[in-house]
Design a protein around this motif. Structure first.
Motif, PDB file in Angstrom:
ATOM      1  N   PRO A 154      -4.751 -80.568  14.567  1.00  0.00           N
ATOM      2  CA  PRO A 154      -5.512 -79.730  13.623  1.00  0.00           C
ATOM      3  C   PRO A 154      -4.822 -79.622  12.254  1.00  0.00           C
ATOM      4  N   ARG A 213      -4.359 -76.949   9.110  1.00  0.00           N
ATOM      5  CA  ARG A 213      -4.427 -75.516   8.874  1.00  0.00           C
ATOM      6  C   ARG A 213      -4.688 -75.237   7.394  1.00  0.00           C
ATOM      7  N   GLU A 273      -7.391 -73.161  11.653  1.00  0.00           N
ATOM      8  CA  GLU A 273      -7.217 -74.520  12.120  1.00  0.00           C
ATOM      9  C   GLU A 273      -8.557 -75.258  12.083  1.00  0.00           C
ATOM     10  N   VAL A 294     -10.284 -78.924  13.073  1.00  0.00           N
ATOM     11  CA  VAL A 294     -10.074 -80.128  13.863  1.00  0.00           C
ATOM     12  C   VAL A 294     -11.277 -81.047  13.674  1.00  0.00           C
TER      13      VAL A 294
END
Length: 888
Positions: free
Chosen positions: A571, A573, A579, A581
């Motif tokens: 992921p 940030r 996060e 993904v």
């Protein structure tokens, strides 16, 4: 007869003097004696008075005699002095003087100047005859003029003659003036000849002619013309140069010409006032103005002149010189323009003399190099040298200038602050008429920004600006080189195409700025996962290609794919700690198993990506030949579909929609059919998906809506029962076209009432862009068009959709009807949909009804209408019209 000489006393003949004296004495004696006898009576007194009268007469006559003698001596002295003066004048006169006897035409005397001219002594010339000294060609005219003079027809004559020299030298040209001098007391009548040497006069005339010729040539050579204005007669005359300047074809200017009237209107008032001032004040005149020449053209002239006055101070003439300034003003204008261009040029210009000393620079040099003009004047341009070029470079440059007179190229120079920069320079030699170099002109431009831009463009031409990875072109070039090496060494390789999953959702949810950061993050993760020798590049917005080299078998490629999928799933940030993904799906194409060229490998990997996405996110898939065949078929279908739309090979078939309670046809669903001339009828299952993915669905949907509305209106015009026409709308149509505007246009063009049109859309279309879809459906509802949800129950089946959107009808998918009454689940689902629709006030239509049992079930559950093979298959418009006609 008296002489005309000044101071001469009138002379009286002697016998006249004696007679006068005797007469005066007799009158004195007779008159005096008579008067005394009358006045004096005394004889003694009378004797004394007579004695006194006698002495008085003697005294008077003595005084008179003395006065006369004195005057005679004075006159004689004056005549003697005058004669001597005449002799001196004749002797030293600058002209030749001779006296000639009229009868024999022999010389009586000649002065020294004439003797010198004739090369004769004074005593010898007296023996000469006048005709002997006259040239033979002139003797006849001379004799004729002498005869006229002696006969009294003329007082004198004058003419040019050639006088012969006694020594045989060249004849002497003289101006001969001959006058007849009458006889006087001391000299007889004679001819006075005055001869003036014409050699000096002719020389003076020649000198004057030469001077005038030189003046004329000077005026002509200077391109000027002379004008003269006679103020009294108001007449202007001009030289030939003036006529040429004015382009006048005549021999002289026309009488009465006023040059002031030919002055340009904008200059006429100013020039007229200047002329008036010059004439009134008598000062010099110097003005510049435009003058119209006789061919109609205007040109610039400079007039310089002066007013001349007579003896009484009155203006008499106004004359001067006219000079053509057209070429000068043109040259000045060119020079001014060149100076302006030089000052405003974008290039720096340095002018140096033949010894390479700087003479001038333009402002660009100061701005680019940082030097002031005072700092550079007189210095050698080597002050700009950067030190990057060796001696051979400069020798080559100067050799080119000496050989061709010009050099052009790129060079590095140094600014005043020490900064080294590149410039594009042009160096030229300026030569005189003899070919000697007089100046050097250097023009240069700072290309440091151009160089930096070129480097940026060079980078962008090979690199992706967002990720810094090689772009598609450079990756393909590197891939081709790697393939050549692999063919030589028998190397096995794989091209892996990584397509980001849910990347569109990331952009829509967080914005493109976050999407760019996620893409950079995944790129960095993929780069860190590369093995030595592997290549990577960005193909498109969300596609990254990787070349995995030195593989033993396909399992190695699968392992690399899994490794990259794992790396890309890490992921990213946000600064807020959220996060994000977005994984990747990988398509794999092997070399040499699947393809042998770079484009084929990329094409195979691209086809394999779709297979990977079909397996779910985060998967990989190897290329298969069937993928290429499917893609080729889709492209073929797309091309043929566009052609069919243009050539009119598409048709609409209509399937009846029947009211369950009455059994009457209340509507029809318009279904698209492709009637190919070669293949026949092509099922919509083959081309609708291709139309949606290729964008053809936009124009195709507009055509279907136009054709359905037009056909419905034609049925109405034919008197058939009014029905509702249902038209399917693909979710892609809402993205490519304005569906509400298309419906309004179709209704307007056809004249079909809006309530007769029903648009069918799927639940997935409502779910993708709910807010935008709600606005479009509200516009359709405002038009009066009905909205139906097709295949209800197969998609999201969200009750919120039914609440938020203006829905009018639900269509139960045929998959829930096909197994009735054998399937209890299908019966339950269908009954639920019917009950839900009725509770929401929506009409419900069941699709795919084929048996009486299915119809009985729907009638028992309260379904409003149905369509299916139980009533009729989809039929062309003509057959459907027959069904309506039969029902009527």
């Amino acid at each position: 007869m008296g002489s005309n000489a000044p101071g001469a006393v009138p002379r009286i003949a002697p016998w006249w003097g004696m007679a006068l004296y005797l007469l005066a004495g007799a009158v004195w004696v007779a008159v005096g004696d008579g008067l005394l006898a009358h006045w004096v009576q005394d004889p003694h007194l009378l004797a004394r008075w007579q004695t006194f009268k006698g002495w008085l007469y003697v005294a008077f006559t003595g005084v008179l005699a003395w006065w006369l003698l004195t005057r005679m001596r004075s006159a004689e002295r004056a005549r003697s002095a005058l004669a001597q003066e005449r002799v001196q004048i004749e002797r030293h006169a600058p002209v030749g003087i001779a006296r000639v006897e009229p009868a024999g035409m022999r010389f009586l005397s000649a002065n020294e100047r004439l003797c010198a001219w004739l090369e004769l002594p004074p005593q010898a010339i007296v023996q000469r005859h006048f005709d002997e000294l006259v040239a033979p060609d002139d003797r006849a005219s001379a004799q004729r003029q002498l005869q006229q003079l002696l006969s009294g027809q003329a007082g004198h004559f004058q003419g040019e003659r050639l006088c012969l020299r006694a020594g045989g030298g060249p004849p002497l040209p003289v101006l001969c003036t001959v006058s007849l001098v009458p006889a006087a007391q001391d000299e007889p009548a004679h001819l006075l000849c005055v001869l003036q040497d014409m050699g000096g006069i002719n020389a003076a005339r020649a000198a004057l002619a030469r001077s005038e010729n030189i003046l004329r040539l000077a005026l002509d050579g200077s391109g000027s013309g002379m004008w003269d204005w006679d103020l009294a007669q108001r007449r202007i005359t001009g030289s030939q140069g003036l006529l040429r300047l004015l382009r006048y074809r005549g021999a002289e200017l026309p009488r009465g010409l006023n040059l002031l009237r030919r002055v340009h209107p904008e200059d006429r008032h100013r020039l007229h006032r200047a002329v008036q001032r010059a004439i009134a004040a008598g000062g010099s005149f110097d003005e510049t103005a435009r003058l119209q020449r006789f061919d109609g053209s205007y040109c610039w002239f400079q007039a310089r002149g002066q007013c001349h006055r007579d003896a009484q101070g009155r203006p008499e003439r106004f004359s001067g010189i006219l000079a053509d300034l057209t070429d000068l003003r043109t040259a000045e204008e060119r020079q001014r323009l060149a100076s302006t261009v030089l000052d405003n040029a974008v290039e720096g210009v340095v002018v140096a003399d033949a010894h390479a000393r700087i003479l001038s620079i333009n402002p660009v040099v100061t701005r680019v190099l940082g030097y002031t003009e005072e700092e550079l004047l007189g210095r050698n341009p080597r002050v700009f040298q950067s030190g990057r070029h060796d001696k051979a470079f400069y020798e080559t440059m100067w050799e080119a200038v000496r050989r061709t007179g010009h050099w052009q190229g790129e060079i590095w120079n140094r600014r005043k602050n020490g900064e080294i920069f590149p410039e594009r320079m042009s160096l030229s030699a300026v030569r005189d008429a003899q070919g000697a170099v007089t100046h050097y002109v250097c023009m240069f431009s700072d290309i440091s920004q151009e160089k930096a831009q070129h480097q940026r463009l060079e980078f962008l031409s090979h690199r992706d600006s967002l990720t810094g990875l090689p772009n598609r072109a450079w990756f393909v070039e590197q891939l081709g080189q790697a393939l050549c090496q692999a063919q030589v060494h028998g190397e096995q390789m794989a091209v892996l195409l990584l397509n980001l999953d849910r990347f569109k959702d990331v952009n829509d949810s967080y914005g493109h700025a976050v999407g760019d950061e996620v893409l950079r993050h995944i790129t960095a993760q993929v780069c860190m996962s590369l093995r030595p020798g592997d290549l990577v590049g960005r193909m498109a917005g969300d596609e990254i290609a990787v070349l995995a080299r030195n593989l033993r078998h396909s399992d190695g490629a699968a392992a690399v794919a899994q490794y990259m999928i794992a790396a890309a799933s890490k992921p990213w940030r946000t600064p807020d700690g959220i996060e994000v993904v977005a994984g990747v799906s990988v398509g794999i194409s092997m070399f040499p198993e699947h393809a042998r060229t770079a484009e084929q490998l990329l094409q195979g990997a691209h086809s394999a990506v779709y297979g990977a996405k079909a397996r779910g996110r985060g998967a990989h898939c190897f290329f298969d030949e069937s993928m290429i065949q499917a893609a080729r078929e889709r492209l073929e279908i797309e091309a043929r579909l566009r052609s069919a739309l243009a050539q009119g090979h598409l048709r609409l078939y209509y399937q009846p929609q029947v009211d369950i309670a009455t059994g009457r046809i209340v509507g029809a669903e318009a279904l698209l059919r492709w009637l190919d001339p070669e293949e026949g009828v092509i099922s919509p299952a083959r081309f609708i998906s291709v139309a949606e993915t290729s964008g053809v669905i936009g124009p195709l949907g507009r055509w279907v809506m136009q054709e359905a509305c037009s056909q419905g209106q034609r049925w109405r015009a034919a008197g058939l029962p009014g029905i509702r026409l249902a038209v399917n709308v693909s979710p892609y149509q809402f993205q490519l076209t304005d569906v509400a505007a298309c419906a309004a246009q179709a209704l307007e063009d056809s004249g079909l009432p809006p309530h007769c049109l029903e648009l069918e859309l799927t639940e997935s279309a409502l779910a993708e862009r709910p807010e935008a879809m709600r606005q479009v459906l509200q516009r359709l509802q405002a038009l009066g068009v009905r909205i139906a949800v097709d295949d209800f129950g197969t998609g999201y089946s969200s009750l919120a959709h039914l609440k938020r959107f203006p829905i009018d009808a639900l269509k139960i998918d045929q998959g829930f009807i096909r197994d009735i009454p054998s399937s209890a689940d299908d019966m339950a689902i269908s009954a639920t949909i019917i009950a839900m629709g009725r509770s929401l006030g929506l009409t419900v239509l069941a699709e795919g009804v084929e048996t009486p049992e299915q119809l009985a079930f729907l009638r028992a559950r309260g379904c409003d209408s149905y369509q299916g093979y139980l009533c009729s298959r989809p039929v062309p418009a003509e057959q459907f019209g027959a069904l309506l006609q039969a029902q009527a």
